[in-house]
Motif scaffolding. Structure first.
Motif, PDB file in Angstrom:
ATOM      1  N   GLY A  14     -10.258  39.274   8.854  1.00  8.47           N
ATOM      2  CA  GLY A  14      -9.067  39.963   8.977  1.00  8.47           C
ATOM      3  C   GLY A  14      -8.308  39.898  10.454  1.00  8.47           C
ATOM      4  O   GLY A  14      -8.649  38.679  10.940  1.00  8.47           O
ATOM      5  N   ARG A  15      -7.541  40.663  10.744  1.00 13.57           N
ATOM      6  CA  ARG A  15      -6.901  40.351  12.082  1.00 13.57           C
ATOM      7  C   ARG A  15      -7.863  40.678  13.208  1.00 13.57           C
ATOM      8  O   ARG A  15      -8.869  41.127  13.400  1.00 13.57           O
ATOM      9  CB  ARG A  15      -5.607  41.538  12.497  1.00 13.57           C
ATOM     10  N   PRO A  16      -7.533  39.693  14.310  1.00 13.87           N
ATOM     11  CA  PRO A  16      -8.567  39.936  15.635  1.00 13.87           C
ATOM     12  C   PRO A  16      -8.524  41.116  16.246  1.00 13.87           C
ATOM     13  O   PRO A  16      -7.258  41.785  16.198  1.00 13.87           O
ATOM     14  CB  PRO A  16      -8.211  38.483  16.328  1.00 13.87           C
ATOM     15  N   VAL A  18     -17.575  51.373  12.763  1.00 18.65           N
ATOM     16  CA  VAL A  18     -17.344  50.134  12.813  1.00 18.65           C
ATOM     17  C   VAL A  18     -16.640  49.401  11.505  1.00 18.65           C
ATOM     18  O   VAL A  18     -15.475  48.747  11.355  1.00 18.65           O
ATOM     19  CB  VAL A  18     -18.281  49.163  13.090  1.00 18.65           C
ATOM     20  N   LEU A  19     -17.083  49.821  10.325  1.00 21.08           N
ATOM     21  CA  LEU A  19     -16.793  49.372   9.156  1.00 21.08           C
ATOM     22  C   LEU A  19     -15.337  49.991   8.577  1.00 21.08           C
ATOM     23  O   LEU A  19     -14.369  49.259   8.201  1.00 21.08           O
ATOM     24  CB  LEU A  19     -17.568  49.652   8.054  1.00 21.08           C
ATOM     25  N   ASN A  20     -15.295  51.153   8.933  1.00 21.13           N
ATOM     26  CA  ASN A  20     -13.854  51.990   8.655  1.00 21.13           C
ATOM     27  C   ASN A  20     -12.697  51.296   9.626  1.00 21.13           C
ATOM     28  O   ASN A  20     -11.668  51.126   9.135  1.00 21.13           O
ATOM     29  CB  ASN A  20     -14.131  53.487   8.837  1.00 21.13           C
ATOM     30  N   ASN A  21     -13.055  50.805  10.977  1.00 23.59           N
ATOM     31  CA  ASN A  21     -12.265  50.025  11.638  1.00 23.59           C
ATOM     32  C   ASN A  21     -11.921  48.755  11.153  1.00 23.59           C
ATOM     33  O   ASN A  21     -10.787  48.222  11.179  1.00 23.59           O
ATOM     34  CB  ASN A  21     -12.791  49.980  12.988  1.00 23.59           C
ATOM     35  N   HIS A  42      -8.027  48.682  10.536  1.00 24.88           N
ATOM     36  CA  HIS A  42      -6.977  47.600  11.376  1.00 24.88           C
ATOM     37  C   HIS A  42      -7.103  46.108  11.230  1.00 24.88           C
ATOM     38  O   HIS A  42      -6.269  45.822  11.204  1.00 24.88           O
ATOM     39  CB  HIS A  42      -7.930  47.955  12.740  1.00 24.88           C
ATOM     40  N   ALA A  43      -8.617  45.564  11.025  1.00 24.72           N
ATOM     41  CA  ALA A  43      -8.416  44.200  10.554  1.00 24.72           C
ATOM     42  C   ALA A  43      -7.836  43.933   9.275  1.00 24.72           C
ATOM     43  O   ALA A  43      -7.212  42.933   9.320  1.00 24.72           O
ATOM     44  CB  ALA A  43      -9.850  43.756  10.822  1.00 24.72           C
ATOM     45  N   TYR A  44      -7.911  44.800   8.217  1.00 25.25           N
ATOM     46  CA  TYR A  44      -7.420  44.390   6.869  1.00 25.25           C
ATOM     47  C   TYR A  44      -6.157  45.446   6.684  1.00 25.25           C
ATOM     48  O   TYR A  44      -5.415  45.330   5.555  1.00 25.25           O
ATOM     49  CB  TYR A  44      -8.295  44.484   5.765  1.00 25.25           C
ATOM     50  N   GLY A  45      -5.948  46.351   7.530  1.00 20.56           N
ATOM     51  CA  GLY A  45      -4.823  47.462   7.131  1.00 20.56           C
ATOM     52  C   GLY A  45      -3.589  46.960   6.483  1.00 20.56           C
ATOM     53  O   GLY A  45      -3.038  45.966   7.178  1.00 20.56           O
ATOM     54  N   GLY A  46      -3.399  47.201   5.457  1.00 20.86           N
ATOM     55  CA  GLY A  46      -2.271  46.644   4.716  1.00 20.86           C
ATOM     56  C   GLY A  46      -2.388  45.362   3.830  1.00 20.86           C
ATOM     57  O   GLY A  46      -1.401  45.120   3.042  1.00 20.86           O
ATOM     58  N   PRO A  69     -12.197  51.633   1.252  1.00 19.72           N
ATOM     59  CA  PRO A  69     -13.067  52.731   1.658  1.00 19.72           C
ATOM     60  C   PRO A  69     -14.177  53.084   0.781  1.00 19.72           C
ATOM     61  O   PRO A  69     -15.274  53.261   1.126  1.00 19.72           O
ATOM     62  CB  PRO A  69     -11.897  53.809   1.370  1.00 19.72           C
ATOM     63  N   TYR A  70     -13.894  53.006  -0.646  1.00 15.28           N
ATOM     64  CA  TYR A  70     -15.073  53.170  -1.546  1.00 15.28           C
ATOM     65  C   TYR A  70     -16.197  52.444  -1.315  1.00 15.28           C
ATOM     66  O   TYR A  70     -17.425  52.564  -1.306  1.00 15.28           O
ATOM     67  CB  TYR A  70     -14.587  53.217  -2.781  1.00 15.28           C
ATOM     68  N   ALA A  71     -15.808  51.049  -1.086  1.00 13.55           N
ATOM     69  CA  ALA A  71     -16.902  49.782  -1.074  1.00 13.55           C
ATOM     70  C   ALA A  71     -17.524  50.074   0.091  1.00 13.55           C
ATOM     71  O   ALA A  71     -18.732  49.789   0.219  1.00 13.55           O
ATOM     72  CB  ALA A  71     -16.225  48.673  -1.146  1.00 13.55           C
ATOM     73  N   VAL A  72     -16.854  50.497   1.199  1.00 14.96           N
ATOM     74  CA  VAL A  72     -17.494  50.698   2.593  1.00 14.96           C
ATOM     75  C   VAL A  72     -18.627  51.938   2.511  1.00 14.96           C
ATOM     76  O   VAL A  72     -19.559  51.776   2.869  1.00 14.96           O
ATOM     77  CB  VAL A  72     -16.725  51.203   3.663  1.00 14.96           C
TER      78      VAL A  72
END
Length: 157
Positions: free
Chosen positions: A97-99, A61-64, A68-72, A28-31
């Motif tokens: 990340g995840r598709p 988009v970046l927060n998604n 979601h793509a990298y969550g966890g 989040p901070y880097a975003v």
């Protein structure tokens, strides 16, 4: 085409397009920092309304990507590339990340009017904003990479 980067990772292409490119951790901070730098790069060249559209679209988009793509998953990277060409900002965001579910951009339909706010599901509406603020929105999964591209039309150039 040759791009000379400046101290903020931005550059001016040989044929006169303004460009911005940044690779950053999916955190989040880097975003927030990449978002701030991207908007600052173009803020003096576009209208305040267009800068707001850029900021809102990239934030969604970046927060998604982070959520979601990298969550966890730790250690993910995001590549952001923007170019100001004529009457639009061209954007490309890539990650490993995840598709996206069903390998497609979510519809992001807005909720029906007249529904009590307390009964509405959380999330998913950001894609409606992204779709409304962009054109030529495309997603592809290339091997282990997600690639999202779109254009943000500019009202005042």
């Amino acid at each position: 085409m040759t791009v000379k980067p400046d101290q903020n990772g931005a550059g001016r292409a040989a044929r006169g397009e303004d460009r911005f490119a940044r690779r950053f951790p999916a955190e989040p901070y880097a975003v927030r920092e990449a978002l701030r730098a991207a908007v600052a790069r173009f803020a003096r060249r576009i209208s305040p309304e267009d800068a707001g559209a850029l900021e809102l679209t990239l934030a969604e988009v970046l927060n998604n990507v982070v959520e979601h793509a990298y969550g966890g998953c730790a250690g993910g990277q995001v590549d952001l590339a923007l170019s100001h060409a004529g009457s639009a900002l061209c954007c490309r965001i890539e990650d490993r990340g995840r598709p996206m579910p069903h390998l497609a951009i979510p519809e992001g339909a807005l909720p029906p009017t007249g529904v009590a706010v307390a009964t509405l599901a959380e999330g998913g509406w950001g894609w409606s904003l992204v779709r409304g603020l962009t054109e030529n929105l495309t997603y592809e999964r290339d091997g282990d990479r997600n690639r999202l591209t779109f254009r943000i039309p500019l009202d005042a150039v």
